[in-house]
Design an enzyme around this catalytic site. Structure first.
Site, PDB file in Angstrom:
ATOM      1  N   GLU A  37       0.838  -1.202   0.000  1.00 26.13           N
ATOM      2  CA  GLU A  37       0.000   0.000   0.000  1.00 26.13           C
ATOM      3  C   GLU A  37       0.873   1.252   0.000  1.00 26.13           C
ATOM      4  OE1 GLU A  37      -3.975  -0.808   2.459  1.00 26.13           O
ATOM      5  OE2 GLU A  37      -2.155  -1.549   3.408  1.00 26.13           O
ATOM      6  N   TYR A  38       1.924   1.203   0.807  1.00 25.21           N
ATOM      7  CA  TYR A  38       2.847   2.339   0.850  1.00 25.21           C
ATOM      8  C   TYR A  38       3.418   2.583  -0.546  1.00 25.21           C
ATOM      9  CZ  TYR A  38       6.663   5.388   2.225  1.00 25.21           C
ATOM     10  OH  TYR A  38       7.517   6.457   2.326  1.00 25.21           O
ATOM     11  N   LEU A  85      31.476  13.211  26.577  1.00 21.87           N
ATOM     12  CA  LEU A  85      31.115  12.790  27.939  1.00 21.87           C
ATOM     13  C   LEU A  85      32.313  12.169  28.620  1.00 21.87           C
ATOM     14  CD1 LEU A  85      27.797  10.849  27.181  1.00 21.87           C
ATOM     15  CD2 LEU A  85      27.946  12.991  28.451  1.00 21.87           C
ATOM     16  N   GLU A 116      19.770   6.870  29.761  1.00 18.37           N
ATOM     17  CA  GLU A 116      19.437   6.503  28.376  1.00 18.37           C
ATOM     18  C   GLU A 116      20.477   5.530  27.840  1.00 18.37           C
ATOM     19  OE1 GLU A 116      19.621  10.101  26.065  1.00 18.37           O
ATOM     20  OE2 GLU A 116      18.519  11.215  27.589  1.00 18.37           O
ATOM     21  N   LYS A 118      23.432   4.404  25.629  1.00 17.76           N
ATOM     22  CA  LYS A 118      24.490   5.127  24.924  1.00 17.76           C
ATOM     23  C   LYS A 118      24.639   4.455  23.564  1.00 17.76           C
ATOM     24  CE  LYS A 118      29.185   6.866  25.452  1.00 17.76           C
ATOM     25  NZ  LYS A 118      29.542   6.537  24.081  1.00 17.76           N
ATOM     26  N   ASP A 120      25.758   3.467  20.007  1.00 17.97           N
ATOM     27  CA  ASP A 120      27.075   3.427  19.379  1.00 17.97           C
ATOM     28  C   ASP A 120      26.939   3.676  17.880  1.00 17.97           C
ATOM     29  OD1 ASP A 120      29.751   3.161  19.185  1.00 17.97           O
ATOM     30  OD2 ASP A 120      29.793   0.980  19.353  1.00 17.97           O
ATOM     31  N   TYR A 238      18.475  12.548  20.912  1.00 16.42           N
ATOM     32  CA  TYR A 238      18.475  12.619  22.373  1.00 16.42           C
ATOM     33  C   TYR A 238      18.754  13.997  22.957  1.00 16.42           C
ATOM     34  CZ  TYR A 238      23.344  11.918  21.144  1.00 16.42           C
ATOM     35  OH  TYR A 238      24.569  12.017  20.551  1.00 16.42           O
ATOM     36  N   LYS A 326      30.173   3.013  30.976  1.00 18.67           N
ATOM     37  CA  LYS A 326      30.578   2.119  29.891  1.00 18.67           C
ATOM     38  C   LYS A 326      30.414   0.662  30.318  1.00 18.67           C
ATOM     39  CE  LYS A 326      32.414   3.635  26.392  1.00 18.67           C
ATOM     40  NZ  LYS A 326      33.604   4.373  26.105  1.00 18.67           N
ATOM     41  N   CYS A 420      37.036 -26.652  -3.965  1.00 13.31           N
ATOM     42  CA  CYS A 420      35.816 -26.490  -3.175  1.00 13.31           C
ATOM     43  C   CYS A 420      35.772 -27.550  -2.076  1.00 13.31           C
ATOM     44  CB  CYS A 420      34.589 -26.628  -4.060  1.00 13.31           C
ATOM     45  SG  CYS A 420      33.068 -26.695  -3.111  1.00 13.31           S
ATOM     46  N   CYS A 423      32.661 -30.087  -3.050  1.00 14.79           N
ATOM     47  CA  CYS A 423      32.638 -30.982  -4.207  1.00 14.79           C
ATOM     48  C   CYS A 423      34.023 -31.245  -4.789  1.00 14.79           C
ATOM     49  CB  CYS A 423      31.718 -30.416  -5.289  1.00 14.79           C
ATOM     50  SG  CYS A 423      32.360 -28.901  -6.012  1.00 14.79           S
ATOM     51  N   CYS A 438      33.151 -21.431  -5.934  1.00 15.40           N
ATOM     52  CA  CYS A 438      33.231 -22.779  -6.473  1.00 15.40           C
ATOM     53  C   CYS A 438      32.557 -22.722  -7.840  1.00 15.40           C
ATOM     54  CB  CYS A 438      32.480 -23.731  -5.547  1.00 15.40           C
ATOM     55  SG  CYS A 438      32.009 -25.257  -6.361  1.00 15.40           S
ATOM     56  N   CYS A 443      27.447 -28.309  -7.408  1.00 13.20           N
ATOM     57  CA  CYS A 443      28.070 -28.591  -6.104  1.00 13.20           C
ATOM     58  C   CYS A 443      26.976 -28.795  -5.042  1.00 13.20           C
ATOM     59  CB  CYS A 443      28.965 -27.401  -5.754  1.00 13.20           C
ATOM     60  SG  CYS A 443      29.478 -27.343  -4.035  1.00 13.20           S
TER      61      CYS A 443
HETATM   62  S1  IVH Z   1      24.496  13.087  25.476  1.00 11.00           S
HETATM   63  C1  IVH Z   1      26.070  16.961  26.661  1.00 11.00           C
HETATM   64  N1  IVH Z   1      23.164  10.888  25.057  1.00 11.00           N
HETATM   65  O1  IVH Z   1      28.236   9.205  23.099  1.00 11.00           O
HETATM   66  C2  IVH Z   1      25.494  15.840  25.944  1.00 11.00           C
HETATM   67  N2  IVH Z   1      25.279  11.112  24.034  1.00 11.00           N
HETATM   68  O2  IVH Z   1      30.910   9.212  24.497  1.00 11.00           O
HETATM   69  C3  IVH Z   1      26.470  14.804  25.591  1.00 11.00           C
HETATM   70  N3  IVH Z   1      25.932   9.220  22.639  1.00 11.00           N
HETATM   71  O3  IVH Z   1      29.582  12.098  21.806  1.00 11.00           O
HETATM   72  C4  IVH Z   1      25.949  13.712  24.809  1.00 11.00           C
HETATM   73  N4  IVH Z   1      24.126   8.039  22.967  1.00 11.00           N
HETATM   74  O4  IVH Z   1      27.684  11.122  20.504  1.00 11.00           O
HETATM   75  C5  IVH Z   1      24.287  11.560  24.810  1.00 11.00           C
HETATM   76  N5  IVH Z   1      21.876   8.989  24.760  1.00 11.00           N
HETATM   77  C6  IVH Z   1      22.977   9.676  24.508  1.00 11.00           C
HETATM   78  C7  IVH Z   1      23.988   9.163  23.677  1.00 11.00           C
HETATM   79  C8  IVH Z   1      25.138   9.922  23.466  1.00 11.00           C
HETATM   80  C9  IVH Z   1      25.292   8.084  22.360  1.00 11.00           C
HETATM   81  C10 IVH Z   1      27.275   9.541  22.140  1.00 11.00           C
HETATM   82  C11 IVH Z   1      27.466  10.989  21.856  1.00 11.00           C
HETATM   83  C12 IVH Z   1      28.720  11.380  22.589  1.00 11.00           C
HETATM   84  C13 IVH Z   1      29.332  10.091  22.964  1.00 11.00           C
HETATM   85  C14 IVH Z   1      30.085  10.285  24.257  1.00 11.00           C
END
Ligand code: IVH
Length: 686
Positions: A37-38, A85, A116, A118, A120, A238, A326, A420, A423, A438, A443
């Site tokens: 549909e989209y 951070l 929250e 973090k 990556d 965020y 971390k 391979c 085979c 292969c 195979c």
């Molecule tokens: S807040 C002052 N919130 O982690 C605000 N950063 O190691 C600073 N990152 O450079 C950032 N998730 O790119 C914040 N929920 C989150 C995050 C977050 C990932 C990253 C951010 C920052 C790095 C710090």
């Protein structure tokens, strides 16, 4: 399809509907309409915009890929520093942070904390002006980043337009965003999307990506946004870097506002009123990181009160009011016992590491990917080496590299197989590719993988890896065409098969065969054939371009290259595939079995609008099509499907076990059609 009387209103309505459904799908993960549909709405908009180019809006969902290809990225100065951070690695570190800031400001004693994930990924800074996405940049050094706007536009969960006073036209007025807004977020590739991406690359003989973060970051730095668009990048926001109007008081409200304005925001956010609860949550989350759909390397703890956080100031580039907790790295070392090469369905050989079992993130790991043979050489990975492996999300762990300092001298260099492993036939490497193949298309390992792929693409219920191994092993499947020749008697002779299971499988195969014979599934069949380099999208494009298998089989490499996205190597692979006697036999077999579908025409411009202006209602179970497929068919031919029968209904499509709609249609004199009748009507036969 659409009355052409008011294209302005229709374009506006379509743009808004698509933006909304896009948001439901990519931000809320809760779609209200099917993909078909989209696509139908999308095509309708494309056609209208082609007809009225002046009316195309900057936030049109068709315009996500379109920006100019820049020679190099232009630098952008951020409106405020994009801070980083400081890190905590334990509960004690967190408590020490708390004590430090409490001593600096006694308001901290009564403060709340927001915790929250973090994320990556790659930090991005998104500028909105008057509600429009105006610019997006990388973090760079925190002061100056690079303008990657055209690339970011391709990210489906990034809102191109947000509700601000003045640009909200219809529906209930949503909470309004400031006219000038700069948002900070993280671009990522979700674990599932990453796995799918790599699985298809592996199948197509392409180099697999090493990890989601680098893939997302690389994709966003492409000079051509089309390349970015081809990667499944997502976004999570965020923070607000800057906005006009009154500042938002708490981090919790920031997240709520971002969410309300249509930005994707991480779920799994918590608020606590004391540091002990924060420490407890952090400890509990360490083992739960894999439950998130993206990679995280920890949690971020922020003072909820943003005024207090800002008053506490910054040390270097790290704000005092927030800290990253971390998680312990999911990297461990273990011994590489062996390297085995697996053969995929297109014959690609992938090396896998056999490891001395080791626990990473609570899971015992025995195998890891080595990507390809070049990777082994580049990293100088040797048998017997102590290697570092990394596990991230659900992704199969991969070998980062050897710990050279731990070598004893007894390690042995690895020699890739010359034949391979399944085979024993020759293996080759195509020019410009990393993968070895292969060359024997008969195979058994290839055939098993191919049969599995064939059944999966064609939705043969109950046909999985185990059955593929059994059927190929028993010599019942020598090519995928044999799948349609299986008899119940043959299945009953296989271990584990009783009457009911055999019957179900035979029925599932028959249903697939009927679907293919009914036409309109050419793209699916091409994709199911597992031709090297031909994924689902390319298969669909080929089906659309050539219309029939006959036309496709006769195409020269030059003809093939007329199809967008098909370059010299894919066209050569296709031509080679069709030239192989074995494949010609397979095609002849499929034709003999009636499995010779015609092409689905996917572009509205190419479809005959045979059902234009007609409204259909579906009741009961159709023999071959799901409701969504029937709807897609109707819409692709310009018709509409609605839920209830009225005088305006043109036809009721009736399947098995119809509901009360049938009686209602009869009482209103609405004619009934079966699935085949609908197909004929769509094909222009009356
Ligand atoms: S807040 C002052 N919130 O982690 C605000 N950063 O190691 C600073 N990152 O450079 C950032 N998730 O790119 C914040 N929920 C989150 C995050 C977050 C990932 C990253 C951010 C920052 C790095 C710090």
């Amino acid at each position: 399809m659409v009355k052409k009387t008011d294209p302005v209103a229709r374009i506006a309505a379509l743009s808004e509907a698509l933006a909304y459904h896009n948001y439901r799908y990519h931000v809320l993960a809760s779609p209200l309409i099917s993909d078909a549909e989209y696509d139908g709405l999308f095509r309708e908009l494309q056609v209208l915009e082609a007809e009225y180019p002046d009316l195309a809006r900057p936030d049109s969902p068709t315009q996500r890929v379109g920006g100019a290809v820049s020679e190099k990225f232009v630098k952008v100065r951020h409106p405020a520093p994009i801070l980083s951070l400081s890190n905590a690695f334990s509960g004690d570190d967190l408590r020490a942070w708390y004590e430090r800031i409490r001593r600096l400001d006694d308001r901290v004693e009564h403060a709340s904390f927001v915790v929250e994930p973090k994320i990556d990924g790659l930090t991005v800074v998104l500028h909105y002006a008057e509600g429009w996405f105006a610019r997006g940049a990388t973090r760079g050094d925190g002061e100056v980043g690079e303008d990657i706007t055209p690339n970011l536009r391709t990210v489906r969960s990034l809102p191109l337009r947000i509700p601000v006073p003045g640009n909200v036209k219809s529906g209930a007025v949503p909470p309004q965003a400031p006219k000038r807004l700069v948002v900070r977020g993280e671009a990522v590739i979700f674990t599932k999307d990453f796995e799918t991406l790599n699985a298809s690359r592996r199948a197509e003989g392409l180099e697999t990506y090493v990890n989601p973060r680098n893939t997302a970051s690389g994709a966003l730095r492409q000079l051509d946004p089309k390349l970015t668009a081809a990667r499944p990048i997502s976004l999570l926001c965020y923070a607000i870097v800057e906005m006009d109007g009154e500042r938002i008081g708490t981090q919790w409200e920031v997240l709520e506002c971002l969410r309300a304005w249509g930005f994707p925001v991480a779920s799994h956010v918590r608020r606590y009123t004391d540091i002990d609860a924060v420490v407890g949550y952090c400890a509990a989350q360490t083992g739960a990181r894999e439950l998130l759909p993206y990679e995280t390397d920890g949690l971020v703890i922020k003072l909820d009160d943003l005024r207090l956080a800002s008053d506490l100031g910054v040390v270097g580039k790290d704000p005092r009011g927030a800290i990253a907790y971390k998680f312990p790295a999911q990297e461990v070392s273990t011994v590489l016992l062996d390297i085995v090469a697996n053969v995929g369905r297109t014959g690609v050989l992938t090396p896998n590491a056999v490891l001395e079992p080791v626990v990473v993130g609570g899971v015992t790991v025995r195998q890891a990917t080595l990507h390809n043979f070049d990777y082994i050489a580049e990293k100088d990975i040797r048998l017997g080496d102590r290697v570092l492996i990394k596990r991230a999300g659900e992704v199969i762990p991969y070998v980062i590299g050897p710990i050279k300092g731990a070598r004893t001298g007894r390690e042995r260099r690895y020699r890739r197989p010359r034949k391979c492993p399944s085979c024993g036939q020759k293996i080759e490497r195509a020019e410009g590719e990393v993968a070895y193949y292969c060359v024997n298309s008969a195979c058994p390992a290839q055939l098993t993988r191919l049969a599995e792929h064939f059944a999966a693409v064609l939705d043969i219920v109950g046909f999985g890896e185990k059955l593929a191994i059994q059927l190929v092993g028993a010599g019942l499947v020598k090519d995928v065409g044999d799948v349609f020749r299986l008899t119940k008697g043959q299945l009953l002779e296989l271990p584990g098969f009783a009457e009911k299971k055999a019957q179900n499988l035979i029925e599932a195969i028959a249903a697939t065969r009927a679907r293919l014979a009914a036409g309109g599934h050419l793209g699916r069949l091409i994709s199911a054939l597992g031709i090297r380099g031909v994924g689902e999208v390319m298969a669909g494009d080929l089906a659309e371009h050539f219309g029939t298998l006959d036309a496709l089989t006769q195409a020269t490499p030059a003809d093939l290259q007329l199809v967008a996205g098909i370059g010299p190597s894919a066209s050569q692979a296709l031509a080679d595939w069709f030239a192989l006697p074995r494949n010609q036999e397979l095609l002849a077999k499929l034709r003999g079995l009636g499995v010779w579908p015609t092409g689905e025409r996917r572009k509205a411009s190419a479809v005959a609008d045979t059902l234009a202006g007609q409204t259909f209602v579906i009741t009961g179970t159709l023999p071959n099509w799901s409701r969504e497929q029937a709807r897609a068919f109707v819409e692709a031919h310009g018709g509409k499907v609605t839920d209830s029968v009225s005088k305006k209904t043109s036809y009721l499509i009736v399947g098995a076990a119809p509901g009360s709609k049938l009686a209602r249609a009869q009482s209103l004199g609405v004619p009934a059609l079966d699935e085949a009748g609908l197909r004929r009507l769509g094909a222009g036969e009356r």
